[in-house]
Enzyme design. Structure first.
Site, PDB file in Angstrom:
ATOM      1  N   TYR A 238      42.380  35.140  44.237  1.00 55.29           N
ATOM      2  CA  TYR A 238      42.502  36.439  45.657  1.00 55.29           C
ATOM      3  C   TYR A 238      40.912  36.949  46.230  1.00 55.29           C
ATOM      4  O   TYR A 238      41.117  37.628  44.598  1.00 55.29           O
ATOM      5  CB  TYR A 238      43.439  35.951  46.689  1.00 55.29           C
ATOM      6  N   GLU A 239      40.948  37.580  46.659  1.00 59.01           N
ATOM      7  CA  GLU A 239      40.565  38.171  46.996  1.00 59.01           C
ATOM      8  C   GLU A 239      38.552  38.034  46.810  1.00 59.01           C
ATOM      9  O   GLU A 239      37.763  39.072  45.747  1.00 59.01           O
ATOM     10  CB  GLU A 239      40.317  40.322  46.982  1.00 59.01           C
ATOM     11  N   GLY A 240      37.771  36.908  46.120  1.00 54.74           N
ATOM     12  CA  GLY A 240      37.158  36.563  45.612  1.00 54.74           C
ATOM     13  C   GLY A 240      37.186  36.773  44.045  1.00 54.74           C
ATOM     14  O   GLY A 240      37.665  37.037  43.117  1.00 54.74           O
TER      15      GLY A 240
END
Lengths: 598, 249
Positions: free
Chosen positions: A439-441
């Site tokens: 997550y978050e890239g």
């Protein structure tokens, strides 16, 4: 479940001795951050994490969140724990005093976040996202929106989310379909479906503030046509209390590999009332304020889980008695020796420790520079801080979560079969860490961010903010005999990094696929050198304390630094070969060769 | 009514105790220190009395090394109003502490002294009793419950045979036991506010107390490592071992 003790001795070392966090109190914004305050805050946060959050971690994983008719319930005990967390004022730590915050440095907040992540990562997602939403609004929203939302988010009585992902768009946010239509009163009606929304719905807070990416009518296609909106679950009344229910609801929660006590929600917006944050069509840039902070915070999750796993592994390595030392019994009066006598168990323990403490130091250095970027009176110095943070954000995010996954896996390995069994709690750290790599890239995207954006930015200026301090350190200590066992390996690794950087800059410019093929390895390479730099600096501080080392703290630092230099940093050599072999082994394979053969 | 709460800086009960190599005492270099847990309970009770409107001011006092100031800050962060520090590098004995506290009581004139029944370092369990004697005040020790009304304290004491309830005339010295209450976590805003609360400093000389130790520690040793147990074959063997080896029957 392994017991957990906040690693306060190491945190104090990092803060006061290694990275000179105390210099932040010279900045007017952080005058309150005196050494005694920092210690008192860490101490009390450590107690809360140990006594309130950590005991809920295992049960929270087993029970998970539950969904019924649009209502999400967190596991037993979470509500009371969150109330204690809010009561203690912890959400306000790094918030602006103008909005009820304590105005303490991001550096201190980073260390407190690590404690929370060690104790109960799922719990930490609720205040973590709240702080991200707080920061995005603080940076971009109108005064009116700030006055309405920031005090509540700083209190923690309202929590925040970031709503980016949709069923057909994750990494490529240019595809966002959620639309915003103009209402007569200046607000907007938001419609669309967002998925994988962490903490999108839950029973911890009286209101939930969603930050939503959506398109205005006639907005340009792609990322240049996306705007940011604030959409509360309950529309605030004039007096600030939550009023009528807004047109946003939770359609279900995901069943996941880990992080089970953090609700991952499908959020349906059906003409929900929202307000534009900042300028229209600038939503991506604004969301990145939240995203960059969130990426650093996700990196810290890797440290927190590593620390928790290491503590469990150390206890087990001393307690578990099996077989004998390879050169004969170490404890002849017992039936067997503890497994800590074995070279391979030590390899695992020291790998865990060298990565964990190294990451703590590196994360703290980056956090300190973030504070300087925010609050230094001198514009040049602010820019320097900002450059280093920009460069290191993908490194902190991807390196720390990849290493966190490796470290928590070693924690299971040291436990043998009992590590694979749920009740020891060791396998939960692995499962909880797994999402942090995504997550978050996703971590692959972090590599692309590093080589595609950060490396070439301002003709390499960001890169120089890291290269110069390392080069200066090496030059300063090149004749220091005592420090040579640390300076020489660092110098070798740094030389490799410089060579590869030059090679990659040239290759990548003419062929982006070359840069893409090297990205993940290059991120690991710069990350290992950065950890090596922190360990060499650690050794420098520790060598000055060999005379006053009653508890053996500095001796342990030197031993771990030596291990890092001899056993982990040499990986840079292999990475150089991997990177410089180029893209051919990847790209010469035709797509058709990836077909499944029966 | 003003409440005075003495607090002591001790080795953190969560860390392992190390004996100095020369066996002269416990090694405190670089060791993590904390407020004595019984003192925390006393501070909590005093703050609750203030929140109930029974106490008007809570003053924490600590005698010991300069760093005892941190222990006072902990009490202030929990809700005490101000602190009194008596800095000294002498290893204080209970009687010396009691005399110092008496001098502070004479200055401050509190209506109640609320303190831990003992500190977890020396485990002496003497200071409260000595202070009451020096002041000529009533004392209630090992209390697990307290109610104040009409110039008296109704206290429940934990004694060997069960619970004993006493009426104690104020002013009094009360020493608290583990079950009286659970100390709170200091909130972040209160930690910040604690920095600005005043701490007065008086040296033992200012207070006219001679704190020279009267006892001499000849040696401190770790308890012997526990031996591995054995299985006995029969009850007879057990009885024989208890009689001849353990000499307990």
């Amino acid at each position: 479940m392994p017991s957990y003790t906040a690693p306060l001795r190491d945190m104090r070392f990092v803060y006061h001795e290694l990275i000179d966090g105390d210099s932040l109190q010279e900045l007017p914004a952080y005058a309150e951050a005196t050494p005694d305050t920092v210690d008192a805050v860490l101490e009390e946060a450590g107690k809360l994490c140990r006594d309130v959050l950590q005991p809920l971690n295992r049960g929270g994983d087993e029970e998970g969140c539950t969904y019924e008719n649009g209502v999400v319930r967190t596991p037993a005990g979470f509500k009371e724990a969150y109330a204690a967390f809010v009561e203690g004022g912890w959400p306000s730590l790094a918030a602006d005093p103008d909005y009820g915050g304590q105005g303490l440095p991001h550096l201190l907040n980073t260390l407190v976040e690590e404690l929370i992540c060690s104790a109960n990562l799922s719990f930490g997602t609720y205040p973590g996202l709240t702080h991200g939403a707080y920061r995005a609004l603080h940076a971009h929203a109108s005064q009116e929106l700030k006055d309405r939302y920031l005090p509540k988010l700083a209190e923690g009585t309202w929590t925040g989310t970031m709503c980016l992902t949709e069923p057909h768009c994750g990494t490529d946010l240019g595809l966002v379909r959620t639309k915003a239509e103009t209402n007569d009163d200046g607000s907007y009606a938001i419609s669309g479906t967002k998925i994988y929304i962490s903490c999108g719905e839950h029973d911890l807070a009286e209101n939930i503030v969603h930050l939503v990416l959506a398109r205005l009518p006639g907005a340009p296609a792609g990322t240049k046509g996306i705007s940011l909106f604030v959409v509360p679950k309950f529309l605030p009344n004039e007096d600030g209390t939550p009023g009528v229910r807004n047109g946003v609801s939770c359609g279900g929660i995901e069943h996941k590999m880990g992080l089970n006590a953090s609700a991952t929600c499908v959020m349906n917006f059906e003409g929900a009332t929202g307000w534009l944050v900042g300028e229209s069509n600038k939503g991506m840039r604004q969301m990145f304020t939240m995203m960059n902070l969130a990426r650093l915070a996700v990196g810290i999750q890797g440290i927190g889980l590593s620390e928790a796993s290491y503590q469990g592994a150390v206890q087990y390595a001393h307690d578990r008695k099996q077989g004998r030392g390879l050169n004969g019994p170490r404890y002849p009066d017992r039936k067997a020796d503890p497994i800590v006598v074995h070279p391979d168990v030590r390899r695992m323990l020291l790998t865990m420790r060298a990565y964990t403490e190294g990451m703590r130091a590196l994360g703290a250095w980056v956090a300190r520079e973030a504070d300087i970027a925010d609050a230094h009176p001198d514009a040049d110095r602010r820019q320097q801080g900002d450059d280093l943070v920009a460069l290191m954000t993908p490194v902190v995010k991807a390196l720390f979560t990849d290493l966190g996954y490796d470290v928590t896996n070693l924690g299971v390995q040291i436990h043998g079969g009992s590590g694979y069994v749920r009740e020891t709690g060791m396998e939960q750290f692995v499962r909880d860490c797994r999402i942090a790599q995504i997550y978050e890239g996703a971590n692959g995207i972090q590599g692309l961010d590093l080589v595609g954006r950060k490396m070439p930015a301002h003709t390499g200026r960001s890169l120089r903010r890291f290269f110069h301090p390392v080069a200066n350190f090496l030059a300063e200590h090149q004749d220091n005999k005592e420090l040579a066992p640390f300076v020489q390996p660092l110098s070798k690794g740094f030389g490799r990094l410089q060579t590869v950087t030059g090679w990659l800059a040239q290759k990548g410019l003419s062929d982006p696929e070359e840069a893409g093929a090297a990205a993940t390895d290059y991120l690991r390479l710069i990350g290992l050198v950065a950890l090596g730099y922190m360990w060499a600096r650690t050794a420098q501080v520790a060598l000055a304390h060999t005379g006053d080392d009653g508890d053996g703290f500095y001796a342990a630092k030197l031993a771990t630094a030596r291990f890092f230099m001899q056993k982990l940093l040499p990986q840079t050599g292999a990475l150089v070969s991997q990177i410089m072999s180029g893209k051919d082994a990847l790209m010469d394979v035709p797509e058709s060769a990836f077909a499944l053969s029966a | 009514m003003k409440v005075l709460v003495p607090v002591k800086r001790v080795l953190d009960p969560y860390v392992k105790v190390r004996v100095k190599q020369d066996k002269s005492g416990v090694d405190l270099s670089n060791a993590k220190m904390a407020m004595n847990p019984f003192c925390e309970i006393a501070v909590e009770q005093a703050v609750r009395l203030k929140e109930q409107g029974v106490a008007s001011e809570v003053v924490v006092v600590s005698a010991g090394p300069q760093q005892s100031q941190e222990t006072l800050r902990t009490g202030l962060a929990m809700g005490a109003d101000r602190g009194v520090l008596i800095p000294t590098d002498v290893a204080l004995e209970p009687l010396a502490i009691a005399k110092l506290l008496k001098a502070v009581v004479d200055k401050e004139d509190p209506g109640l002294v609320l303190m831990g029944k003992q500190a977890v370092d020396g485990d002496n369990n003497q200071t409260g009793q000595m202070l009451a004697a020096l002041l000529g005040w009533a004392q209630g020790t090992f209390i697990s419950k307290v109610e104040l009304q009409d110039g008296a304290a109704q206290v429940t004491r934990e004694i060997d045979g069960g619970l004993e309830t006493l009426q104690v005339k104020l002013p009094a010295v009360l020493t608290v036991d583990l079950r009286l209450c659970e100390p709170r976590y200091a909130s972040l805003p209160n930690i910040m506010k604690a920095k600005k609360k005043p701490i007065d400093t008086h040296s033992p000389e200012d207070l006219g107390v001679d704190v020279t130790p009267r006892l001499q520690v000849s040696r401190v040793e770790e308890p012997p490592a526990r031996q591995a147990g054995i299985k006995v074959e029969s009850v007879q063997e057990l009885v024989k071992k208890l009689h001849e080896e353990a000499k307990v029957i």
